[in-house]
Design a protein around this motif. Structure first.
Motif, PDB file in Angstrom:
ATOM      1  N   GLU A  47     -90.617 -34.215 -39.928  1.00  0.00           N
ATOM      2  CA  GLU A  47     -89.904 -32.716 -40.251  1.00  0.00           C
ATOM      3  C   GLU A  47     -89.039 -32.573 -39.483  1.00  0.00           C
ATOM      4  OE1 GLU A  47     -93.388 -29.650 -40.407  1.00  0.00           O
ATOM      5  OE2 GLU A  47     -94.208 -30.511 -41.423  1.00  0.00           O
ATOM      6  N   PHE A  48     -88.505 -32.122 -37.989  1.00  0.00           N
ATOM      7  CA  PHE A  48     -88.313 -32.216 -37.368  1.00  0.00           C
ATOM      8  C   PHE A  48     -86.616 -33.223 -36.955  1.00  0.00           C
ATOM      9  CE2 PHE A  48     -86.801 -33.126 -32.549  1.00  0.00           C
ATOM     10  CZ  PHE A  48     -85.926 -31.399 -32.441  1.00  0.00           C
ATOM     11  N   LEU A  49     -86.861 -34.371 -37.628  1.00  0.00           N
ATOM     12  CA  LEU A  49     -85.498 -35.459 -37.552  1.00  0.00           C
ATOM     13  C   LEU A  49     -85.009 -35.399 -39.288  1.00  0.00           C
ATOM     14  CD1 LEU A  49     -87.410 -38.714 -37.412  1.00  0.00           C
ATOM     15  CD2 LEU A  49     -85.978 -37.793 -35.875  1.00  0.00           C
ATOM     16  N   ALA A  50     -85.483 -34.467 -40.266  1.00  0.00           N
ATOM     17  CA  ALA A  50     -84.995 -34.274 -41.247  1.00  0.00           C
ATOM     18  C   ALA A  50     -84.026 -32.627 -41.265  1.00  0.00           C
ATOM     19  CB  ALA A  50     -85.772 -33.666 -42.211  1.00  0.00           C
ATOM     20  N   LYS A  51     -84.623 -31.858 -39.871  1.00  0.00           N
ATOM     21  CA  LYS A  51     -83.995 -30.736 -39.276  1.00  0.00           C
ATOM     22  C   LYS A  51     -82.630 -31.058 -38.836  1.00  0.00           C
ATOM     23  CE  LYS A  51     -84.825 -26.471 -37.011  1.00  0.00           C
ATOM     24  NZ  LYS A  51     -85.770 -26.411 -36.584  1.00  0.00           N
ATOM     25  N   LEU A  52     -83.046 -32.363 -37.635  1.00  0.00           N
ATOM     26  CA  LEU A  52     -82.245 -32.614 -36.564  1.00  0.00           C
ATOM     27  C   LEU A  52     -80.842 -33.622 -37.956  1.00  0.00           C
ATOM     28  CD1 LEU A  52     -80.587 -33.889 -34.161  1.00  0.00           C
ATOM     29  CD2 LEU A  52     -81.937 -35.628 -34.115  1.00  0.00           C
ATOM     30  N   GLU A  53     -81.181 -33.760 -39.119  1.00  0.00           N
ATOM     31  CA  GLU A  53     -80.107 -34.570 -39.928  1.00  0.00           C
ATOM     32  C   GLU A  53     -79.100 -33.386 -40.115  1.00  0.00           C
ATOM     33  OE1 GLU A  53     -82.076 -38.813 -41.640  1.00  0.00           O
ATOM     34  OE2 GLU A  53     -82.000 -36.851 -42.963  1.00  0.00           O
ATOM     35  N   GLY A  54     -80.122 -32.461 -40.588  1.00  0.00           N
ATOM     36  CA  GLY A  54     -79.208 -31.564 -41.009  1.00  0.00           C
ATOM     37  C   GLY A  54     -78.106 -30.718 -40.339  1.00  0.00           C
ATOM     38  N   PHE A  55     -78.300 -31.217 -38.356  1.00  0.00           N
ATOM     39  CA  PHE A  55     -77.511 -31.024 -37.355  1.00  0.00           C
ATOM     40  C   PHE A  55     -76.058 -32.164 -37.770  1.00  0.00           C
ATOM     41  CE2 PHE A  55     -75.768 -31.304 -33.114  1.00  0.00           C
ATOM     42  CZ  PHE A  55     -75.407 -29.422 -33.024  1.00  0.00           C
ATOM     43  N   LEU A  56     -76.765 -33.035 -37.903  1.00  0.00           N
ATOM     44  CA  LEU A  56     -75.652 -34.463 -37.533  1.00  0.00           C
ATOM     45  C   LEU A  56     -74.748 -34.639 -38.788  1.00  0.00           C
ATOM     46  CD1 LEU A  56     -78.334 -36.911 -35.480  1.00  0.00           C
ATOM     47  CD2 LEU A  56     -76.247 -35.114 -34.429  1.00  0.00           C
ATOM     48  N   GLY A  57     -74.785 -33.461 -39.638  1.00  0.00           N
ATOM     49  CA  GLY A  57     -73.980 -34.088 -41.363  1.00  0.00           C
ATOM     50  C   GLY A  57     -74.290 -35.384 -41.735  1.00  0.00           C
ATOM     51  N   GLN A  58     -75.586 -36.194 -40.868  1.00  0.00           N
ATOM     52  CA  GLN A  58     -75.334 -37.820 -40.973  1.00  0.00           C
ATOM     53  C   GLN A  58     -76.987 -38.450 -41.867  1.00  0.00           C
ATOM     54  OE1 GLN A  58     -73.333 -39.540 -37.772  1.00  0.00           O
ATOM     55  NE2 GLN A  58     -74.783 -40.896 -38.178  1.00  0.00           N
ATOM     56  N   LYS A  59     -77.561 -39.769 -41.947  1.00  0.00           N
ATOM     57  CA  LYS A  59     -78.585 -39.889 -42.325  1.00  0.00           C
ATOM     58  C   LYS A  59     -78.874 -40.611 -41.316  1.00  0.00           C
ATOM     59  CE  LYS A  59     -80.981 -39.548 -45.538  1.00  0.00           C
ATOM     60  NZ  LYS A  59     -82.068 -38.927 -45.703  1.00  0.00           N
ATOM     61  N   ILE A  60     -80.326 -40.873 -40.678  1.00  0.00           N
ATOM     62  CA  ILE A  60     -80.802 -41.249 -39.603  1.00  0.00           C
ATOM     63  C   ILE A  60     -81.486 -42.047 -40.562  1.00  0.00           C
ATOM     64  CG2 ILE A  60     -82.392 -41.012 -38.005  1.00  0.00           C
ATOM     65  CD1 ILE A  60     -82.662 -38.135 -37.557  1.00  0.00           C
ATOM     66  N   GLU A  61     -81.525 -43.629 -40.293  1.00  0.00           N
ATOM     67  CA  GLU A  61     -81.594 -44.797 -40.587  1.00  0.00           C
ATOM     68  C   GLU A  61     -83.309 -45.015 -39.343  1.00  0.00           C
ATOM     69  OE1 GLU A  61     -78.745 -48.347 -40.209  1.00  0.00           O
ATOM     70  OE2 GLU A  61     -76.832 -46.613 -39.745  1.00  0.00           O
ATOM     71  N   TYR A  62     -83.696 -45.472 -40.758  1.00  0.00           N
ATOM     72  CA  TYR A  62     -85.392 -45.772 -40.393  1.00  0.00           C
ATOM     73  C   TYR A  62     -85.213 -47.639 -40.364  1.00  0.00           C
ATOM     74  CZ  TYR A  62     -87.105 -40.800 -40.982  1.00  0.00           C
ATOM     75  OH  TYR A  62     -87.348 -39.359 -40.930  1.00  0.00           O
ATOM     76  N   ILE A  63     -85.857 -47.517 -39.486  1.00  0.00           N
ATOM     77  CA  ILE A  63     -85.948 -48.633 -39.456  1.00  0.00           C
ATOM     78  C   ILE A  63     -87.210 -49.363 -39.217  1.00  0.00           C
ATOM     79  CG2 ILE A  63     -85.717 -50.444 -37.691  1.00  0.00           C
ATOM     80  CD1 ILE A  63     -83.201 -49.622 -36.327  1.00  0.00           C
ATOM     81  N   ASN A  64     -88.253 -50.415 -39.754  1.00  0.00           N
ATOM     82  CA  ASN A  64     -89.426 -50.549 -40.313  1.00  0.00           C
ATOM     83  C   ASN A  64     -89.568 -51.454 -39.678  1.00  0.00           C
ATOM     84  OD1 ASN A  64     -90.481 -48.121 -41.033  1.00  0.00           O
ATOM     85  ND2 ASN A  64     -89.021 -48.145 -42.685  1.00  0.00           N
ATOM     86  N   GLY A  65     -90.438 -52.105 -39.002  1.00  0.00           N
ATOM     87  CA  GLY A  65     -90.590 -53.859 -38.678  1.00  0.00           C
ATOM     88  C   GLY A  65     -91.664 -54.016 -39.612  1.00  0.00           C
TER      89      GLY A  65
END
Length: 280
Positions: A47-65
């Motif tokens: 939820e926090f990362l989604a909120k941060l994405e809104g501020f940054l104006g871009q998607k956060i890339e999720y790296i899954n091993g």
């Protein structure tokens, strides 16, 4: 030579504040923000990362091993990770990051990695670069931003603190072995299903001969007994009040209770320490 700028987010306050700082002060940099997902995170982290994405104006890339926690637990004969053997950080955080940037380094590109180590954390070090084209940069240390400065960045941006800071001091796996006992008690209260999962992992490990439990000196089955939980809550409140009474008042930054957080109240034998890449 192509340049790549990357900033790892843990779901915690410091790395989020660094992302805000870089966005505000270096908008010309095309930074790729990434999150190394273990699959064992709190829902509040997403939820926090989604909120941060809104501020940054871009998607956060999720790296899954390529492999999850359960796979690596089997590889380590069901022995739990611990402060002495941090295989979870190595296999679920560091290795996926290195694989992510490897194609760039292999083709001769330059990679700048921005890490949220504050100016008041002289004892901490970031990832030590093992490649001549990977440069680790510590903007907070370079520009004198300390813990109160992190709070200021989060508040002024409107992002605020992650919701889990109401009861927990770190992001990372729900069963992180660096948690204090009060954090385990609150995990049972807030996310009982995650607590039960941690208990199940611990039982399997103990049945397999693992020398470690999640929290030093006792199993989660012992920790969750009513009388033990009551003592944990009582001890924590006493420590918190002592810390508040000792805290000096800075006339430039009036004392705020919210800066007396769990992270300030570690005991040497109770969750002291942290994996930098996980919770910052």
């Amino acid at each position: 030579m192509t340049e790549h700028h990357v900033l790892g987010l843990s779901g915690g306050k410091d790395s989020a504040a660094l992302a805000i700082y870089m966005r505000q002060n270096f908008p010309e940099l095309k930074i790729r923000y990434f999150f190394t997902d273990t699959g064992k995170e709190l829902p509040e982290v997403y939820e926090f990362l989604a909120k941060l994405e809104g501020f940054l104006g871009q998607k956060i890339e999720y790296i899954n091993g390529d492999r999850d926690f359960d796979f690596w637990l089997r590889q380590y004969n069901n022995f739990l990770p611990s402060a002495q053997t941090r295989w979870c950080t190595r296999q679920l955080k560091l290795t996926p990051f290195k694989k992510w940037i490897k194609p760039w380094l292999d083709q001769g590109d330059k990679v700048y990695s921005y890490v949220a180590i504050r100016a008041d954390e002289d004892h901490r070090q970031g990832l030590v670069s093992q490649h001549k084209n990977l440069e680790v940069i510590l903007p907070f240390r370079e520009h004198g931003i300390d813990k109160p400065g992190v709070y200021d960045l989060l508040e002024s941006s409107g992002i605020g603190l992650p919701a889990y800071y109401e009861w927990r001091s770190r992001s990372g796996c729900t069963f992180c072995f660096f948690q204090q006992k009060i954090e385990w008690a609150r995990l049972k209260e807030r996310h009982p299903e995650a607590f039960e999962d941690a208990k199940a992992y611990e039982k399997t490990a103990m049945d397999s001969g693992s020398p470690f439990t999640w929290t030093r000196g006792e199993s989660l089955s012992d920790l969750e007994k009513p009388e033990r939980l009551a003592q944990i809550y009582k001890d924590y409140e006493l420590r918190k009040q002592r810390a508040i009474n000792r805290k000096p008042i800075n006339p430039l930054r009036p004392q705020r209770i919210d800066t007396i957080d769990i992270d300030d109240l570690y005991l040497e034998d109770e969750g002291a320490g942290a994996c930098l890449i996980c919770h910052k």
